[in-house]
Design a protein around this motif. Structure first.
Motif, mmCIF file in Angstrom:
data_model
loop_
_atom_site.group_PDB
_atom_site.id
_atom_site.type_symbol
_atom_site.label_atom_id
_atom_site.label_comp_id
_atom_site.label_asym_id
_atom_site.label_seq_id
_atom_site.Cartn_x
_atom_site.Cartn_y
_atom_site.Cartn_z
ATOM 1 N N TYR A 41 0.803 -1.234 0.000
ATOM 2 C CA TYR A 41 0.000 0.000 0.000
ATOM 3 C C TYR A 41 0.835 1.282 0.000
ATOM 4 O O TYR A 41 0.272 2.362 -0.121
ATOM 5 N N HIS A 42 2.133 1.144 0.153
ATOM 6 C CA HIS A 42 2.975 2.342 0.104
ATOM 7 C C HIS A 42 2.984 2.925 -1.304
ATOM 8 O O HIS A 42 3.184 2.211 -2.283
ATOM 9 N N GLN A 43 2.761 4.229 -1.404
ATOM 10 C CA GLN A 43 2.693 4.903 -2.702
ATOM 11 C C GLN A 43 3.984 5.684 -2.969
ATOM 12 O O GLN A 43 4.683 6.090 -2.054
ATOM 13 N N HIS A 44 4.268 5.872 -4.248
ATOM 14 C CA HIS A 44 5.440 6.641 -4.654
ATOM 15 C C HIS A 44 4.982 7.940 -5.311
ATOM 16 O O HIS A 44 4.020 7.946 -6.078
ATOM 17 N N GLY A 163 12.954 13.802 -2.971
ATOM 18 C CA GLY A 163 12.477 14.627 -1.864
ATOM 19 C C GLY A 163 11.447 15.684 -2.190
ATOM 20 O O GLY A 163 10.461 15.833 -1.467
ATOM 21 N N THR A 164 11.655 16.430 -3.285
ATOM 22 C CA THR A 164 10.706 17.494 -3.616
ATOM 23 C C THR A 164 9.312 16.931 -3.846
ATOM 24 O O THR A 164 8.321 17.425 -3.288
ATOM 25 N N ASN A 165 9.226 15.908 -4.668
ATOM 26 C CA ASN A 165 7.929 15.296 -4.956
ATOM 27 C C ASN A 165 7.373 14.576 -3.723
ATOM 28 O O ASN A 165 6.150 14.540 -3.514
ATOM 29 N N TYR A 166 8.269 14.008 -2.912
ATOM 30 C CA TYR A 166 7.846 13.326 -1.690
ATOM 31 C C TYR A 166 7.163 14.301 -0.725
ATOM 32 O O TYR A 166 6.129 13.988 -0.134
ATOM 33 N N TYR A 174 -2.846 12.679 3.231
ATOM 34 C CA TYR A 174 -3.632 12.229 4.386
ATOM 35 C C TYR A 174 -5.022 11.795 3.932
ATOM 36 O O TYR A 174 -5.682 12.482 3.160
ATOM 37 N N ARG A 175 -5.449 10.625 4.411
ATOM 38 C CA ARG A 175 -6.765 10.103 4.048
ATOM 39 C C ARG A 175 -7.185 9.018 5.030
ATOM 40 O O ARG A 175 -6.403 8.596 5.893
ATOM 41 N N TYR A 196 -3.041 8.023 8.951
ATOM 42 C CA TYR A 196 -2.743 7.190 7.783
ATOM 43 C C TYR A 196 -2.302 8.070 6.613
ATOM 44 O O TYR A 196 -2.977 9.046 6.256
ATOM 45 N N ASN A 197 -1.159 7.714 6.032
ATOM 46 C CA ASN A 197 -0.639 8.433 4.863
ATOM 47 C C ASN A 197 0.175 7.439 4.038
ATOM 48 O O ASN A 197 1.281 7.054 4.431
ATOM 49 N N PRO A 198 -0.354 6.976 2.903
ATOM 50 C CA PRO A 198 0.330 5.934 2.130
ATOM 51 C C PRO A 198 1.652 6.374 1.514
ATOM 52 O O PRO A 198 2.383 5.542 0.985
ATOM 53 N N TRP A 199 1.973 7.663 1.560
ATOM 54 C CA TRP A 199 3.265 8.118 1.048
ATOM 55 C C TRP A 199 4.348 8.098 2.117
ATOM 56 O O TRP A 199 5.508 8.331 1.816
ATOM 57 N N PHE A 200 3.960 7.829 3.375
ATOM 58 C CA PHE A 200 4.936 7.670 4.447
ATOM 59 C C PHE A 200 5.385 6.220 4.472
ATOM 60 O O PHE A 200 4.603 5.311 4.174
#
Length: 280
Positions: A41-44, A163-166, A174-175, A196-200
């Motif tokens: 579930y981790h997103q890029h 990093g910039t896009n991250y 957040y969702r 919950y934050n799939p980009w973390f």
């Protein structure tokens, strides 16, 4: 005889390594490691296309000023910029007077010592000072943030992959935790106090959503402050704090390429001139 024994020992060592490698590969194929919630579930992040991207990239000064405004009004309550001095803001287009005013009016003052009593005190910031930390020490920072330590943001755009896009993706990410994740991995419900934050990296982050609504930071230049715009602007600003000499590096690289092209042309011309009378 000694050489033969050495060859046999070496061959045996290589054979043992080969058997171990084969066993590891066979085990990985026949019994793969179980998939984790983080891996699935981790997103890029996607590329947000800032003006500073690319070989000829340059900073958008207006965007950097808006990003600084977001940092000042939202992020500075928890996060420091310990490698950035107030006078560095001149690179964003602020005048000397504006830099002095920003430093003097900054909500957090510099720690100091009263020369008469020797007791700890504070003083107004000056342009040569670096941005002060919002907390006196790590203990105070953790106490104010549910035992989580807010990281310094000076080099965040370099400290994280892409990093910039991250940064942009994290601020917008957040969702609510998806029902499919809870169904597939029942023990992964977001703990109390986390978000919950799939980009973390581990899907759950201690920082509450810093950008909560459109117009949260009224921009001085009149730009419409949507959540996406604010996230883009502060990502651009933190890209600058991490690499303030980016434009000079790009200019130096371009000059080097031009120099090498001219040098190669002159070298080719010299070669032609020196060997022009030589018959093949």
């Amino acid at each position: 005889m000694v050489r033969l024994i050495s060859l046999l020992v070496g061959a045996a060592f290589v054979g043992v390594l080969a058997i171990a490698l084969f066993g590891t590969v066979a085990t990985a194929i026949s019994d793969p490691a179980p998939e984790t919630a983080e891996a699935k579930y981790h997103q890029h992040p996607e590329n947000i296309g800032l003006a500073s991207n690319g070989f000829f990239g340059r900073f958008d000064r207006r965007q950097l000023q808006r990003g600084f405004q977001v940092y000042k009004e939202v992020c500075s309550a928890c996060h420091s910029l310990k490698y950035v001095a107030f006078r560095d803001l001149a690179d964003l287009g602020y005048s000397e007077g504006e830099v002095k005013a920003i430093a003097t009016q900054w909500a957090i003052e510099q720690p100091s010592v009263n020369p008469e009593t020797g007791e700890a005190t504070t003083r107004k910031n000056i342009p040569s000072d670096r941005f002060p930390s919002p907390f006196a020490n790590e203990v105070a920072a953790r106490a104010a943030n549910n035992n989580a330590l807010p990281p310094d943001l000076s080099l965040m755009a370099k400290a994280r992959h892409d990093g910039t896009n991250y940064i942009h993706a994290l601020l917008m990410g957040y969702r609510a935790q998806p029902a499919a994740l809870l169904k597939e991995f029942p023990g992964t419900k977001t703990p109390t106090g986390l978000h919950y934050n799939p980009w973390f990296a581990n899907l759950n982050i201690a920082m509450p959503p810093p950008l909560t609504s459109d117009g949260q930071v009224p921009y001085a230049d009149g730009t419409r402050a949507t959540k996406d715009q604010m996230a883009r602007d502060v990502a651009a600003f933190l890209t600058w704090t991490a690499e303030p000499k980016l434009e000079r590096r790009h200019a130096a690289g371009l000059a080097s390429v031009v120099f090498l092209l001219i040098f190669c042309f002159l070298a080719w011309g010299a070669y032609q001139n020196v060997w022009r009378d030589v018959k093949h």
